[in-house]
Design a protein around this motif. Structure first.
Motif, PDB file in Angstrom:
ATOM      1  N   THR A 442      74.679  60.125  54.935  1.00  0.00           N
ATOM      2  CA  THR A 442      75.444  59.139  54.171  1.00  0.00           C
ATOM      3  C   THR A 442      76.847  59.008  54.763  1.00  0.00           C
ATOM      4  O   THR A 442      77.433  59.976  55.263  1.00  0.00           O
ATOM      5  N   TYR A 463      76.708  53.665  53.393  1.00  0.00           N
ATOM      6  CA  TYR A 463      75.469  53.590  54.180  1.00  0.00           C
ATOM      7  C   TYR A 463      74.676  54.871  53.969  1.00  0.00           C
ATOM      8  O   TYR A 463      75.239  55.976  53.977  1.00  0.00           O
ATOM      9  N   SER A 465      70.884  56.688  55.186  1.00  0.00           N
ATOM     10  CA  SER A 465      69.652  56.702  55.968  1.00  0.00           C
ATOM     11  C   SER A 465      68.930  58.009  55.680  1.00  0.00           C
ATOM     12  O   SER A 465      69.488  59.093  55.897  1.00  0.00           O
ATOM     13  N   GLU A 498      66.666  53.193  53.682  1.00  0.00           N
ATOM     14  CA  GLU A 498      67.941  52.774  54.246  1.00  0.00           C
ATOM     15  C   GLU A 498      68.659  51.911  53.228  1.00  0.00           C
ATOM     16  O   GLU A 498      68.061  51.007  52.644  1.00  0.00           O
ATOM     17  N   LEU A 500      72.468  49.895  52.468  1.00  0.00           N
ATOM     18  CA  LEU A 500      73.770  49.429  52.918  1.00  0.00           C
ATOM     19  C   LEU A 500      74.442  48.722  51.753  1.00  0.00           C
ATOM     20  O   LEU A 500      73.869  47.784  51.178  1.00  0.00           O
TER      21      LEU A 500
END
Length: 821
Positions: A442, A463, A465, A498, A500
């Protein structure tokens, strides 16, 4: 008109009606955490006030500092928060700094002198009574004083927060304000975001248990009720629980150690301890802080089938290392690494009905094999903070390695297969192993305004992932000679998540009395799961070469606004209204093939709107503190726990409405005597019809007006603490209690009933210079309340699971020794 437009219209109308003249001049204070003497001297310079104190009294005391645009009185409250000191005017009009009455270092919430907790619920430092939201907070010192060591201890003291999860520890299932649709979250994201500092610990792809992070060397714990999707993202559907760690102290050395031993009625003994060392390598520039802890909590449940005793013990080991560096006057660098391994040797389930004639009629399980779960987390975080005079840039970068495993026995499947093969009574060990391993990265960037003025703002980006792998394997060795393979089920999966996000929040103050706040978070989330399954239960063949591949793709864009209006008719009262939206990501049903084609391969995201009216403040010279709120929640597309052919899965169950109110208050009756408590009432019901869902009890369909499962309608807690002296040493006696209302495992008060219990605790302690000795009795009256439960289930004619309950720990007596240097 959409809910968002409605909330905006309500906010604008209230703003027009509530504009009022100025109350008190606010000043921008920029005083860093550190030595209390230095903080008071800086406050005197920045405020122009005269401060009187005894140097010997405040020497070595640490202040949290203050970095905010507030009135001088509020700034001083923040500087003194948690220090054991308060302020008052002397005869000359100067401000005198005095020790808190009664010497209760732990009563930072209410000390009779105006000291209050500073929180960062809005991503900026504020006094808790000024935050336009329902927030509970406790300092680390107060948590230690009442013996809080894990999430369940926070649940017992916070209005609206509950844990209907099957067991504690790794199976904790936090819920707030009745936003629940079952007892076990399974692999879906929980409705409460659990955060350590700015780090989300259990994002959507990281299922199979909750990180039961131990409360060791923490600065405070904040519980934010209501959706926090604007500032904290997905998973904050009903709220957020934040654990804020103590940071390295740049001013000098320090150390502490603690050891606790306890005995549980009818069970094993327990022992746990922790140690902390802090060292300023370069005073005011570079410091390091190391923490280590270990918990070995004895069990009290006996397995009558296997003959094992005290099967539900827990072992937890953890460590944390933090480095803080101040590079010049503007740049701060913080590096932190943490590790925790928690192993529950059994979930702690016992037979729901008491067993006649047993030594302990409430502490027996008949599991074929005691369930074991293990959750291991390691994380590294890099925090950067740069001061641009009018604003700050904050960066938080985190990597988490999370490994979860669950071991059980599915012997009922072997018995069913035996019947189908014409071999009745076929039994044998049937290990069922489920794993979920995640690598999570993160990154968050925030710009926060710090300049003086009515406009304050926060802008940021986030963000995430996450890559996960795992699966489930069920093997019956007794079937291998008959079928050529004992492969009942083999499921392997690889997944990615994911996310954003961009977020921002603006707050504008009119006349120093009225705050208008608006915020928005836009999040784009993508999920991908690839599964490969084989085995008799999936494909009809035990041959591992016969496989079925499934690909699941899901994406979602969420818009989560927040609006709030806060009006302060006086410095001691804040009134607010707010509207906020929260959301939770969807996900896959990895074992859908076990239950037939009617189990969906995936379920969708859900969201809710929370409309709230609240009041918080203090009265009688700060001796009375209170926080009250009433709310209405509109929950859409809610995710719910279901079951088909004894296969648990998740589906979307339409909408629900939740109405409720909560109140927490404390009062310092005298300098030595404090009482407090909380109460929450809640009504949570379905609001739509969904005809084809098979619920956990086997009942099909949902209609409007059904009470939500796992949602208590009433909770209350209270405490009384008396501080006194023994031969010149500070001592205290504290009594506390909690009542949890009834709950059910299925909608419409169907299924298995649990809750409806009371538990009381008693603690006494004395501080001898740097040593504190505490004695305690938990569950004083030795109740056997059911914290959670599960329904009886069958597979064909075979009983897969009897009706079971998860009970509170029996009476436990212990002692703690704590040393501070």
């Amino acid at each position: 008109m959409t809910k968002g437009y409605l909330a905006a219209a309500l906010g604008l109308g209230a703003a027009i009606l509530c504009v009022a003249p100025a109350l008190a001049q606010q000043t921008e204070f920029r005083i860093s955490a550190g030595d209390l003497k230095q903080a008071l001297d800086q406050f005197a310079r920045q405020s122009g006030r005269e401060i009187i104190y005894k140097v010997d009294d405040i020497g070595g005391v640490r202040s949290p500092g203050v970095r905010a645009l507030v009135a001088p009185e509020d700034a001083l409250d923040q500087i003194l928060s948690g220090t054991g000191f308060s302020s008052r005017f002397d005869s000359s009009g100067a401000i005198a700094i005095v020790k808190t009455g009664g010497g209760d270092d732990g009563a930072a919430r209410t000390d009779g002198g105006g000291s209050e907790i500073v929180v960062t619920a809005s991503r900026r430092e504020q006094l808790i009574r000024l935050v336009p939201a329902s927030v509970s907070a406790e300092t680390g010192r107060t948590l230690a004083r009442r013996g809080a060591t894990q999430l369940e201890d926070i649940v017992r003291n916070t209005p609206g927060l509950s844990n209907p999860g099957p067991g504690s520890g790794n199976k904790t299932n936090l819920t707030i304000r009745g936003v629940a649709t079952g007892t076990d979250p399974g692999l879906k994201q929980t409705t409460v975001s659990l955060m350590f500092d700015d780090i989300p610990l259990d994002p959507g792809s990281a299922g199979l248990g909750a990180t039961n992070l131990r409360l060791v060397d923490v600065e405070r714990v904040e519980v934010l009720r209501g959706p926090q999707g604007t500032l904290f993202g997905s998973g904050s559907l009903s709220g957020t629980l934040r654990i804020i760690s103590n940071k390295p102290d740049l001013t000098g050395p320090g150390a502490s150690a603690e050891l606790t031993g306890a005995a549980t009625r009818g069970g094993e003994g327990s022992i746990w301890g922790n140690a902390m060392v802090n060292q300023a390598l370069i005073p005011d520039r570079l410091a390091i802080r190391a923490v280590g802890y270990g918990f070995q909590e004895g069990g009290w449940i006996d397995n009558s089938r296997t003959g094992e005793t005290d099967v539900n013990r827990n072992e937890t080991l953890g460590a944390r290392l933090a480095v803080a560096a101040r590079l010049g006057e503007r740049l701060s660098v913080d590096i932190m690494g943490a590790y925790q391994m928690s192993k529950d040797f059994a979930a702690g389930e016992s037979l729901y009905a008491p067993v006649v004639g047993a030594n302990d009629p409430y502490g027996i399980t008949t599991s074929r094999q005691s369930l074991e779960s293990r959750l291991e987390s390691a994380l590294v975080n890099l925090g950067l903070r740069y001061d641009f005079d009018a604003l700050e840039l904050i960066s938080s970068s985190t990597y988490i390695r999370r490994k979860a495993s669950l071991n059980d026995d599915a012997g009922y499947y072997t018995e069913v297969v035996g019947l189908q093969l014409g071999i009745p009574g076929l039994t044998g060990s049937t290990p069922a192993i489920t794993t979920n391993n995640s690598d999570i990265f993160t990154q968050e960037l925030r710009l926060v305004s710090t300049a003086a003025g009515p406009l304050q703002w926060t802008l940021g980006g986030f963000y995430l992932s996450a890559k996960a792998d795992g699966g489930q394997w069920v093997t019956a060795p007794v079937l291998a000679p008959i079928l050529g393979s004992g492969n009942l089920a083999a499921l392997s999966t690889e997944g990615e998540q994911e996310e954003l996000s961009a977020f921002g929040e603006l707050s504008y103050t009119i006349g120093d009395r009225l705050d208008l706040t608006a915020g928005l978070r836009i999040s784009d989330t993508t999920l991908r799961f690839d599964t490969l399954s084989s085995g008799l239960l999936f494909t009809g063949s035990p041959n591992p070469a016969v496989q079925v591949a499934t690909v699941i793709r899901q994406s979602d864009t969420a818009y989560n606004p927040r609006f709030a209006i806060a009006f302060r008719p006086s410095e001691d009262l804040t009134l607010y209204v707010s509207a906020a939206r929260g959301y939770r990501v969807g996900g896959p049903n990895l074992t859908a093939g076990l239950g037939g084609p009617n189990i969906p391969r995936a379920y969708s995201s859900d969201n809710l709107w929370n409309y709230e009216l609240g009041a918080k403040g203090r009265a009688f010279d700060g001796t009375l503190r209170y926080n009250a709120a009433a709310y209405f929640i509109d929950w859409s597309n809610m995710q719910t726990s279901l079951s088909l052919n004894n296969v648990g899965h998740v589906g979307n169950a339409g909408s629900a409405h939740i109405y409720g109110a909560e109140l927490e208050a404390s009062i310092q009756i005298t300098a030595q005597f404090e009482v407090g408590g909380s109460v929450s009432v809640n009504k949570a019901e379905t609001a739509s019809t969904v005809p084809n869902l098979t619920r956990t009890t086997g009942i099909v369909g949902i209609t409007p007006g059904l009470r939500l499962p796992g949602s208590p309608e009433f909770q209350t807690s209270g405490f009384a603490q008396f501080n006194f002296d023994v031969a010149g040493n500070r001592a205290y006696l504290r009594a506390s209690g909690q009542y949890v209302g009834d709950q059910y495992t299925d909608y419409d008060e169907k299924g298995t009933r649990f809750g409806d219990y009371t538990v009381a605790d008693l603690r006494v302690g004395i501080a001898l210079d740097r040593v504190e000795v505490i004695g305690f009795v938990n569950n004083l009256f030795d109740g056997n309340g059911k914290r959670s439960a599960m329904n009886r289930s069958t597979v064909g004619p075979i009983i897969a699971q009897p009706q079971i309950a998860y009970r509170i720990r029996p009476r436990t007596i212990g002692a703690t020794v704590r040393v501070n240097y």
